[in-house]
Structures are given as structure tokens and as C-alpha cells.
Write a protein that holds these residues in place. Structure first.
Motif, PDB file in Angstrom:
ATOM      1  N   LEU A 240       0.820  -1.208   0.000  1.00  0.00           N
ATOM      2  CA  LEU A 240       0.000   0.000   0.000  1.00  0.00           C
ATOM      3  C   LEU A 240       0.851   1.254   0.000  1.00  0.00           C
ATOM      4  O   LEU A 240       1.887   1.322   0.681  1.00  0.00           O
ATOM      5  N   ILE A 241       0.425   2.248  -0.783  1.00  0.00           N
ATOM      6  CA  ILE A 241       1.068   3.554  -0.777  1.00  0.00           C
ATOM      7  C   ILE A 241       0.001   4.631  -0.612  1.00  0.00           C
ATOM      8  O   ILE A 241      -1.188   4.400  -0.865  1.00  0.00           O
ATOM      9  N   ASP A 242       0.424   5.816  -0.175  1.00  0.00           N
ATOM     10  CA  ASP A 242      -0.512   6.905   0.106  1.00  0.00           C
ATOM     11  C   ASP A 242      -1.001   7.601  -1.155  1.00  0.00           C
ATOM     12  O   ASP A 242      -2.023   8.293  -1.117  1.00  0.00           O
ATOM     13  N   SER A 243      -0.282   7.438  -2.247  1.00  0.00           N
ATOM     14  CA  SER A 243      -0.585   8.163  -3.480  1.00  0.00           C
ATOM     15  C   SER A 243      -1.093   7.201  -4.545  1.00  0.00           C
ATOM     16  O   SER A 243      -1.232   5.990  -4.315  1.00  0.00           O
ATOM     17  N   ASP A 244      -1.383   7.744  -5.717  1.00  0.00           N
ATOM     18  CA  ASP A 244      -1.617   6.885  -6.874  1.00  0.00           C
ATOM     19  C   ASP A 244      -0.322   6.132  -7.185  1.00  0.00           C
ATOM     20  O   ASP A 244       0.767   6.511  -6.720  1.00  0.00           O
ATOM     21  N   SER A 245      -0.428   5.087  -8.004  1.00  0.00           N
ATOM     22  CA  SER A 245       0.732   4.219  -8.241  1.00  0.00           C
ATOM     23  C   SER A 245       1.348   4.430  -9.616  1.00  0.00           C
ATOM     24  O   SER A 245       1.742   3.478 -10.297  1.00  0.00           O
ATOM     25  N   THR A 246       1.441   5.697 -10.049  1.00  0.00           N
ATOM     26  CA  THR A 246       2.216   5.981 -11.255  1.00  0.00           C
ATOM     27  C   THR A 246       3.680   5.644 -10.993  1.00  0.00           C
ATOM     28  O   THR A 246       4.127   5.617  -9.842  1.00  0.00           O
ATOM     29  N   VAL A 247       4.437   5.408 -12.046  1.00  0.00           N
ATOM     30  CA  VAL A 247       5.844   5.057 -11.837  1.00  0.00           C
ATOM     31  C   VAL A 247       6.609   6.213 -11.206  1.00  0.00           C
ATOM     32  O   VAL A 247       7.554   6.004 -10.432  1.00  0.00           O
ATOM     33  N   GLU A 248       6.195   7.448 -11.494  1.00  0.00           N
ATOM     34  CA  GLU A 248       6.841   8.601 -10.865  1.00  0.00           C
ATOM     35  C   GLU A 248       6.646   8.575  -9.350  1.00  0.00           C
ATOM     36  O   GLU A 248       7.580   8.832  -8.582  1.00  0.00           O
ATOM     37  N   LEU A 249       5.418   8.266  -8.932  1.00  0.00           N
ATOM     38  CA  LEU A 249       5.123   8.249  -7.506  1.00  0.00           C
ATOM     39  C   LEU A 249       5.687   7.008  -6.818  1.00  0.00           C
ATOM     40  O   LEU A 249       6.036   7.050  -5.633  1.00  0.00           O
ATOM     41  N   VAL A 269      16.769   6.934  -7.300  1.00  0.00           N
ATOM     42  CA  VAL A 269      16.030   5.727  -7.664  1.00  0.00           C
ATOM     43  C   VAL A 269      15.601   5.832  -9.121  1.00  0.00           C
ATOM     44  O   VAL A 269      14.947   6.805  -9.519  1.00  0.00           O
ATOM     45  N   ASN A 270      15.999   4.841  -9.915  1.00  0.00           N
ATOM     46  CA  ASN A 270      15.504   4.700 -11.279  1.00  0.00           C
ATOM     47  C   ASN A 270      14.535   3.522 -11.283  1.00  0.00           C
ATOM     48  O   ASN A 270      14.960   2.355 -11.264  1.00  0.00           O
ATOM     49  N   ALA A 271      13.255   3.812 -11.260  1.00  0.00           N
ATOM     50  CA  ALA A 271      12.237   2.759 -11.272  1.00  0.00           C
ATOM     51  C   ALA A 271      11.701   2.607 -12.687  1.00  0.00           C
ATOM     52  O   ALA A 271      11.183   3.561 -13.270  1.00  0.00           O
ATOM     53  N   PHE A 272      11.834   1.418 -13.230  1.00  0.00           N
ATOM     54  CA  PHE A 272      11.346   1.164 -14.578  1.00  0.00           C
ATOM     55  C   PHE A 272       9.869   0.787 -14.539  1.00  0.00           C
ATOM     56  O   PHE A 272       9.362   0.293 -13.537  1.00  0.00           O
ATOM     57  N   GLU A 273       9.205   1.027 -15.657  1.00  0.00           N
ATOM     58  CA  GLU A 273       7.834   0.561 -15.863  1.00  0.00           C
ATOM     59  C   GLU A 273       7.836  -0.239 -17.161  1.00  0.00           C
ATOM     60  O   GLU A 273       7.664   0.305 -18.250  1.00  0.00           O
ATOM     61  N   GLY A 274       8.102  -1.539 -17.016  1.00  0.00           N
ATOM     62  CA  GLY A 274       8.226  -2.356 -18.210  1.00  0.00           C
ATOM     63  C   GLY A 274       9.579  -2.162 -18.864  1.00  0.00           C
ATOM     64  O   GLY A 274      10.617  -2.167 -18.200  1.00  0.00           O
ATOM     65  N   PHE A 275       9.603  -1.954 -20.176  1.00  0.00           N
ATOM     66  CA  PHE A 275      10.820  -1.980 -20.991  1.00  0.00           C
ATOM     67  C   PHE A 275      11.287  -0.573 -21.367  1.00  0.00           C
ATOM     68  O   PHE A 275      10.559   0.184 -22.010  1.00  0.00           O
TER      69      PHE A 275
END
Length: 283
Positions: A240-249, A269-275
Motif C-alpha cells: 500500500l502507498i498513500d498516493s496513486d501508483s504511477t511510476v513517478e510516484l 532511484v531509477n524505477a522502470f515501468e516495463g521496458f
């Protein structure tokens, strides 16, 4: 026979039901080969049309959807009035129930979701949009080779105007974490472990909590542009997170959490979203 090919024509990001893993987020690259006769232009198929027609057809058919193995005995499917309700019953992850517009879910006539079961289904679907001179289409679906930590997660973005609003779609994503400019593989492995086969849920989307057969569940629900979406999933398999779950957030959430543990360090932090796409958060 003449043939043409396109490597990595598209990437399909989706989630699927698995009897052992539960709700799994996935990303597969797609290669395509077209065999046929040359047309009046001396081509099997114009590359521009391959990218436009074939890519779009694949994306519309399976991208950002929940894929369900319709013949597995642990699956129950109900459909009416343009909606689908699909339930997976597992031994170690409890039940997972998704209720959504039919456009957000696709059932496959197979007992499992894998490249070998999905590939012929997409190939058959694509034959409807190919010109007459194209006699055969061959697809290759495969995950990205990731040299490092990665995780599978599912989510839904209720505010999104496109198909990301679907409550159960997902990704297979790499993660890179740096402390003071240096990679931290232990932190990367820790988050990959926390996010393995997880549903990243927004707290404000929780509309109920209950216990069934000693398993605690969350019910997530919201109304988005495409309709009403609902997901019931066991609490141990949610993050669970407090915000929406966009990759930025998501990237910002991870950076904030790490910064709490290492307040004097610079965190990236570099979080990828897929490829080959994602977000960067720095603190």
C-alpha cells in the motif's frame, strides 16, 4: 518465399492469473516475421504499415489487460452486460476476484498464461488485418534480459485517460538504486523482493476489508473513464502507498523510504515501468 521481420515491434504490459503465483504483472517484447508474396510495390508489407497496423492490433488485443487462463480448474468466469467477473482460487494466496468492463479482461483457451499459449492466439487474431499477399505471420514473445534486480507488479490508475486505468494490469520492471552516486545492489534486491508478484494499491481506493478462511483481504474499487473496476486480493500480497501508483510516484515513494533510513546520503532511484521507460527520483 520472401519474408520481412521487425525486432521488438512492441511491448505488451499486462497482468495474468497464475494458480501458484497469484496476480502477476508482466512485460513481453514482440518480434514479428511476415512471409508472403511481393506486392506491386515489391514488398511483402510496408514497414510503416507493420508498425501501424500490426502493433496497434496487438496493443488493442492484449496490452494493459488482465489475461485469464480459461480452462484452469481454479478459475471461475462470469460475463454479462459488457462486464466480466473472474475469480482465481489458490491454496497459498487465497482468492483473487476482478470485476471490470469486458474490454479490460481477456480469457485464453488454455490452462496457463505463457508465451507458448498466447502466441498462437495473437497470430490468429492478426491474420484478420493482413493483406492477401501475406501468407503467414510468426511472432516471438519474450521477456527482457535484465542483468540485475527486477520485480513483477500489478496496479491500476483511476485518473488515467487511457488503458492504465484498468485495475489489474502490470509490468515486469528493473530497479536501479544509488547511494551517493554508487549502485546499491542490496537495496535493489530488497525492493525486488518486496515487490515480487505484488499488487501496489492506493490506500484511498480501499473500499473494504474482510477475513475469509483465516485470510485477510482488501477490496479496491473505483470508477474511471472506462467504467467501474473492482479487485479483491489478499492483504499479504498487497503493497500500500498513500498516493496513486504511477511510476513517478512509486520511484518517489521508494526514494522517500530509503532516505528515512539513510538521511545523510544522496539517494537516486531509477524505477522502470516495463521496458526502457520509467521515472527518476532524487533526494
Amino acid at each position: 518465399m520472401p519474408a520481412l521481420f521487425v525486432k521488438q515491434l512492441t511491448v505488451i504490459d499486462f497482468s495474468y492469473y497464475c494458480a501458484t503465483r497469484g496476480l502477476v504483472g508482466e512485460s513481453w517484447l514482440v518480434d514479428v516475421i511476415l512471409d508472403g508474396q511481393l506486392n506491386e510495390e515489391g514488398m511483402v508489407f510496408d514497414f510503416g504499415q507493420v508498425k501501424k497496423t500490426i502493433k496497434q492490433t496487438i496493443d488493442d488485443f492484449v496490452d494493459h489487460k488482465l489475461l485469464v487462463p480459461g480452462t484452469h480448474p481454479a478459475i471461475n468466469i462470469a460475463a454479462e452486460h459488457g462486464r466480466m467477473n473472474v475469480t482465481l482460487s489458490t491454496e497459498n494466496r487465497g482468492k483473487i476476484i476482478c470485476d471490470a468492463p469486458s474490454s479490460a479482461i481477456i480469457t485464453i483457451d488454455a490452462s496457463e498464461i505463457s508465451p507458448s499459449t498466447i502466441t498462437p492466439v495473437i497470430e490468429q487474431h492478426l491474420k484478420q488485418v493482413l493483406p492477401d499477399n501475406v501468407e503467414n505471420i510468426t511472432l516471438k514473445l519474450y521477456p527482457e534480459i535484465i542483468n540485475g534486480s527486477f520485480y513483477h507488479y500489478s496496479h491500476g490508475l483511476k485518473k488515467h485517460k487511457g488503458c492504465c486505468q484498468r485495475i489489474a494490469h502490470g509490468h515486469r520492471s528493473a530497479i536501479n538504486i544509488y547511494r551517493n552516486g554508487e549502485p546499491d545492489p542490496l537495496l535493489e534486491a530488497d525492493y525486488a523482493n518486496q515487490f515480487r508478484d505484488i499488487y501496489i494499491g492506493t490506500k484511498e481506493d480501499i473500499t473494504g476489508e474482510f477475513i475469509d478462511n483465516d485470510m485477510a483481504y482488501f477490496k479496491f474499487a473505483y470508477t474511471a473513464q472506462q467504467g467501474y473496476f473492482e479487485l479483491v486480493i489478499s492483504q499479504p500480497h498487497c503493497y500500500l502507498i498513500d498516493s496513486d501508483s504511477t511510476v513517478e510516484l512509486i520511484a518517489q515513494h521508494i526514494a522517500n523510504t530509503i532516505k528515512t533510513a539513510y538521511p545523510n546520503d544522496k539517494i537516486t532511484v531509477n524505477a522502470f515501468e516495463g521496458f526502457k521507460k520509467g521515472a527518476i527520483a532524487e533526494l
